[in-house]
Write a protein that holds these residues in place. Structure first.
Motif, PDB file in Angstrom:
ATOM      1  N   UNK A 177      -5.188  15.537  -3.697  1.00 12.97           N
ATOM      2  CA  UNK A 177      -4.735  16.799  -3.123  1.00 12.97           C
ATOM      3  C   UNK A 177      -5.062  16.808  -1.634  1.00 12.97           C
ATOM      4  N   UNK A 178      -4.533  17.789  -0.907  1.00 12.15           N
ATOM      5  CA  UNK A 178      -4.625  17.765   0.556  1.00 12.15           C
ATOM      6  C   UNK A 178      -6.058  17.744   1.077  1.00 12.15           C
ATOM      7  N   UNK A 192      -1.663   9.687  -1.164  1.00 15.15           N
ATOM      8  CA  UNK A 192      -0.360  10.315  -1.351  1.00 15.15           C
ATOM      9  C   UNK A 192      -0.548  11.424  -2.382  1.00 15.15           C
ATOM     10  N   UNK A 193       0.239  12.483  -2.266  1.00 15.68           N
ATOM     11  CA  UNK A 193       0.158  13.533  -3.289  1.00 15.68           C
ATOM     12  C   UNK A 193       1.319  13.393  -4.255  1.00 15.68           C
ATOM     13  N   UNK A 194       1.012  13.468  -5.546  1.00 16.02           N
ATOM     14  CA  UNK A 194       2.020  13.438  -6.609  1.00 16.02           C
ATOM     15  C   UNK A 194       1.630  14.468  -7.661  1.00 16.02           C
ATOM     16  N   UNK A 195       2.604  15.177  -8.241  1.00 13.88           N
ATOM     17  CA  UNK A 195       2.284  16.096  -9.339  1.00 13.88           C
ATOM     18  C   UNK A 195       1.855  15.321 -10.576  1.00 13.88           C
ATOM     19  N   UNK A 196       1.157  16.001 -11.469  1.00 17.43           N
ATOM     20  CA  UNK A 196       0.586  15.356 -12.649  1.00 17.43           C
ATOM     21  C   UNK A 196       1.626  14.612 -13.481  1.00 17.43           C
ATOM     22  N   UNK A 197       2.811  15.196 -13.610  1.00 15.41           N
ATOM     23  CA  UNK A 197       3.836  14.584 -14.476  1.00 15.41           C
ATOM     24  C   UNK A 197       4.362  13.253 -13.935  1.00 15.41           C
ATOM     25  N   UNK A 199       2.250  10.932 -12.493  1.00 15.40           N
ATOM     26  CA  UNK A 199       1.149   9.986 -12.354  1.00 15.40           C
ATOM     27  C   UNK A 199       1.319   8.750 -13.241  1.00 15.40           C
ATOM     28  N   UNK A 200       1.797   8.944 -14.464  1.00 18.01           N
ATOM     29  CA  UNK A 200       1.906   7.809 -15.394  1.00 18.01           C
ATOM     30  C   UNK A 200       2.862   6.746 -14.849  1.00 18.01           C
ATOM     31  N   UNK A 201       4.058   7.170 -14.492  1.00 13.22           N
ATOM     32  CA  UNK A 201       5.042   6.197 -14.021  1.00 13.22           C
ATOM     33  C   UNK A 201       4.607   5.608 -12.679  1.00 13.22           C
ATOM     34  N   UNK A 202       3.988   6.407 -11.841  1.00  5.58           N
ATOM     35  CA  UNK A 202       3.544   5.920 -10.526  1.00  5.58           C
ATOM     36  C   UNK A 202       2.420   4.903 -10.658  1.00  5.58           C
ATOM     37  N   UNK A 203       1.511   5.147 -11.596  1.00  7.44           N
ATOM     38  CA  UNK A 203       0.413   4.210 -11.804  1.00  7.44           C
ATOM     39  C   UNK A 203       0.933   2.922 -12.449  1.00  7.44           C
ATOM     40  N   UNK A 204       1.813   3.068 -13.425  1.00  5.75           N
ATOM     41  CA  UNK A 204       2.291   1.890 -14.162  1.00  5.75           C
ATOM     42  C   UNK A 204       3.205   1.009 -13.328  1.00  5.75           C
ATOM     43  N   UNK A 205       3.873   1.581 -12.327  1.00  8.59           N
ATOM     44  CA  UNK A 205       4.786   0.783 -11.504  1.00  8.59           C
ATOM     45  C   UNK A 205       4.167   0.339 -10.182  1.00  8.59           C
ATOM     46  N   UNK A 207       3.137   2.294  -7.672  1.00  9.43           N
ATOM     47  CA  UNK A 207       3.329   3.198  -6.535  1.00  9.43           C
ATOM     48  C   UNK A 207       1.973   3.671  -6.026  1.00  9.43           C
ATOM     49  N   UNK A 208       1.049   3.900  -6.952  1.00  6.90           N
ATOM     50  CA  UNK A 208      -0.327   4.223  -6.589  1.00  6.90           C
ATOM     51  C   UNK A 208      -1.264   3.285  -7.349  1.00  6.90           C
ATOM     52  N   UNK A 209      -2.469   3.140  -6.812  1.00  5.73           N
ATOM     53  CA  UNK A 209      -3.473   2.283  -7.444  1.00  5.73           C
ATOM     54  C   UNK A 209      -4.571   3.090  -8.132  1.00  5.73           C
ATOM     55  N   UNK A 210      -4.557   4.398  -7.897  1.00  5.73           N
ATOM     56  CA  UNK A 210      -5.574   5.249  -8.495  1.00  5.73           C
ATOM     57  C   UNK A 210      -5.249   6.707  -8.264  1.00  5.73           C
ATOM     58  N   UNK A 211      -6.030   7.578  -8.914  1.00  8.01           N
ATOM     59  CA  UNK A 211      -5.793   9.016  -8.787  1.00  8.01           C
ATOM     60  C   UNK A 211      -7.107   9.775  -8.899  1.00  8.01           C
ATOM     61  N   UNK A 212      -7.193  10.857  -8.133  1.00  8.88           N
ATOM     62  CA  UNK A 212      -8.276  11.824  -8.286  1.00  8.88           C
ATOM     63  C   UNK A 212      -7.617  13.090  -8.804  1.00  8.88           C
ATOM     64  N   UNK A 213      -7.793  13.342 -10.085  1.00 11.96           N
ATOM     65  CA  UNK A 213      -7.054  14.439 -10.732  1.00 11.96           C
ATOM     66  C   UNK A 213      -7.940  15.302 -11.622  1.00 11.96           C
ATOM     67  N   UNK A 214      -8.833  14.677 -12.399  1.00  6.61           N
ATOM     68  CA  UNK A 214      -9.639  15.460 -13.337  1.00  6.61           C
ATOM     69  C   UNK A 214     -10.717  14.600 -13.963  1.00  6.61           C
ATOM     70  N   UNK A 215     -10.987  14.873 -15.244  1.00  6.84           N
ATOM     71  CA  UNK A 215     -11.998  14.137 -15.976  1.00  6.84           C
ATOM     72  C   UNK A 215     -11.375  13.223 -17.013  1.00  6.84           C
ATOM     73  N   UNK A 216     -12.196  12.513 -17.777  1.00  3.12           N
ATOM     74  CA  UNK A 216     -11.677  11.587 -18.782  1.00  3.12           C
ATOM     75  C   UNK A 216     -10.663  12.207 -19.733  1.00  3.12           C
TER      76      UNK A 216
END
Length: 339
Positions: A177-178, A192-197, A199-205, A207-216
Motif C-alpha cells: 500500500x502507499x 507496486x500496488x495491486x488489489x487483493x484479487x 495477487x494470485x495471478x501476479x505472483x504466479x506469473x 509480475x511481483x515477487x512478494x506481497x505485504x497484505x496480511x497474515x498467514x
C-alpha cells in the motif's frame, strides 16, 4: 335466557381482550430500540455477529436490538463516517483509512508503518488519556461519537524466495500500500500496488515477487501459498490495522445510560472476539503451509526510522495529527525503536 345477548357480550369481551393484547404488543414494540449496525466484514464473522446481537438482546431483556448489516449491504465502507454522521446508519464498524479524507486523524489511528509492534503496545497507546481525547475530539468534529477500538492481527511479507534482510528485497518487486511503499522506497526496494484479487495471478506469473497484505490465514485464503511460501515477520506493524466504532450523535444521546453501557460492553467483546478469531486463524494454518522467518532486529528498527517521513506527512495535516504523532514518537523511543 337470551343466548343472542350473551353471545354478543362474549364476543365483545373477546374483541376487547384481543385489542388490549394488540395494544400491549404494540407498546412493547414501540419501547424496543433498534439500531442499524454496519460492519466492513462479510459473512466470515457471522458466528461472532450472532453472539454480539444475542448479547445485546439478552442484556437488555429484549429492549435493545441490533439490525446487523455486512460489508457493502447498505453503504460502501468508505462512506461509513458520512453515513453515521447523517443518521443513515446508527453505528458503524470500520477502519480509519476509509475516511481519512473526512477525518484528519484517520490514517494515523488506522495504523502507520512502525507505529506499534504488539497488540499490548497498541492498546496502551489508544487507551492513554491523551490519544483517547484526540480521537474523541476528531470524531466529534466529524459529527460522530467515538465508541472504541478493535485490533487486527498479522501484517507481514510473503515472498517466493527466502528473505534474510531488507537488502535481499532490493532486487524484488513487492506489492504494498502507499504508506508502506514510501517506507520501502527509503531502502530502494521496488514496489507496486495491486488489489487483493490480482495477487494470485501476479505472483504466479512473476509480475511481483512478494506481497505485504496480511497474515498467514489471509494469504492461505487467497491461495497464495500455491505461488509463494516464505513468510517473513517484519516487526513493523502488529496489529497491522486497527478498527473503529462510531455512532450517530442524535441516536446515541437518545439511548438510556443502561443501553449505552450494554452497547459499550458488547462492542468491546465483539472487537475482542474478532481479534481472537484472526489470531486463531493465523495460528491454525496447517504446518508446512509456510516457511517462517523474521527480519533481523536492526532491520526492523530501520523500518521505523524510515517511516518517519510518512509520520511527518500525517503530522503536517493538523495540530491534532501532530499531537498524535508526537505520542507515537514518544512511545517508539520508549520501546527503543527510535533514538
Amino acid at each position: 335466557m337470551n343466548f343472542s345477548k350473551i353471545a354478543r357480550s362474549t364476543t365483545a369481551g373477546m374483541i376487547a381482550g384481543a385489542v388490549s393484547l394488540v395494544a400491549l404488543a404494540s407498546a412493547a414494540t414501540a419501547d424496543t430500540v433498534r439500531l442499524r449496525f454496519h460492519t466492513f466484514y462479510g459473512t466470515e464473522i457471522d458466528p461472532i455477529a450472532d453472539k454480539f446481537k444475542d448479547a445485546v438482546k439478552e442484556a437488555s431483556d429484549g429492549s435493545l436490538r441490533i439490525q446487523y448489516f455486512r460489508g457493502g449491504e447498505l453503504v460502501a465502507s468508505d462512506q461509513f463516517a458520512d453515513a453515521v454522521s447523517k443518521g443513515t446508519l446508527d453505528i458503524v464498524h470500520g477502519h480509519g483509512g476509509y475516511w481519512s479524507g473526512q477525518v484528519d486523524i484517520g490514517n494515523i489511528e488506522a495504523g502507520l508503518p512502525g507505529a506499534w509492534t504488539s497488540v499490548e503496545e497498541a492498546k496502551s497507546i489508544f487507551e492513554s488519556e491523551e490519544v483517547n481525547k484526540l480521537l474523541t475530539e476528531a470524531y466529534e468534529e466529524a459529527g460522530t461519537v467515538f465508541l472504541g477500538k478493535g485490533y487486527g492481527h498479522n501484517y507481514d511479507l510473503l515472498t517466493k524466495e527466502p528473505v534474510s534482510s531488507l537488502e535481499d528485497l532490493k532486487t524484488r518487486k513487492i506489492r504494498a500500500t502507499s504508506n508502506v511503499a514510501k517506507v520501502l522506497d527509503y531502502f530502494d526496494i521496488p514496489t507496486v500496488y495491486l488489489p487483493a484479487q490480482e495477487l494470485y495471478i501476479s505472483m504466479s506469473t512473476g509480475v511481483i515477487d512478494g506481497a505485504i497484505y496480511g497474515g498467514p490465514v489471509e494469504y492461505e485464503q487467497l491461495k497464495l501459498h500455491e505461488t509463494a511460501n516464505h513468510y517473513t515477520y517484519l516487526n513493523m506493524l502488529m496489529p497491522g490495522w486497527t478498527e473503529t466504532f462510531l455512532a450517530n450523535p442524535a441516536k446515541w444521546e437518545k439511548l438510556s445510560d443502561e443501553h449505552k453501557a450494554i452497547l459499550e460492553t458488547a462492542i468491546a467483546q465483539f472487537a475482542e472476539d474478532i481479534h481472537n478469531w484472526l489470531a486463531e486463524g493465523n495460528e491454525n494454518v496447517a504446518e508446512g503451509t509456510f516457511e517462517y522467518a523474521s527480519l533481523p532486529e536492526a532491520d526492523s528498527k530501520e523500518l521505523t526510522v524510515a517511516a518517519q517521513s510518512v509520520w511527518q506527512e500525517e503530522a503536517a495535516r493538523s495540530p491534532r495529527n501532530k499531537a498524535f504523532i508526537d505520542a507515537l514518537i514518544a512511545n517508539a523511543k520508549a520501546q527503543g525503536r527510535l533514538q
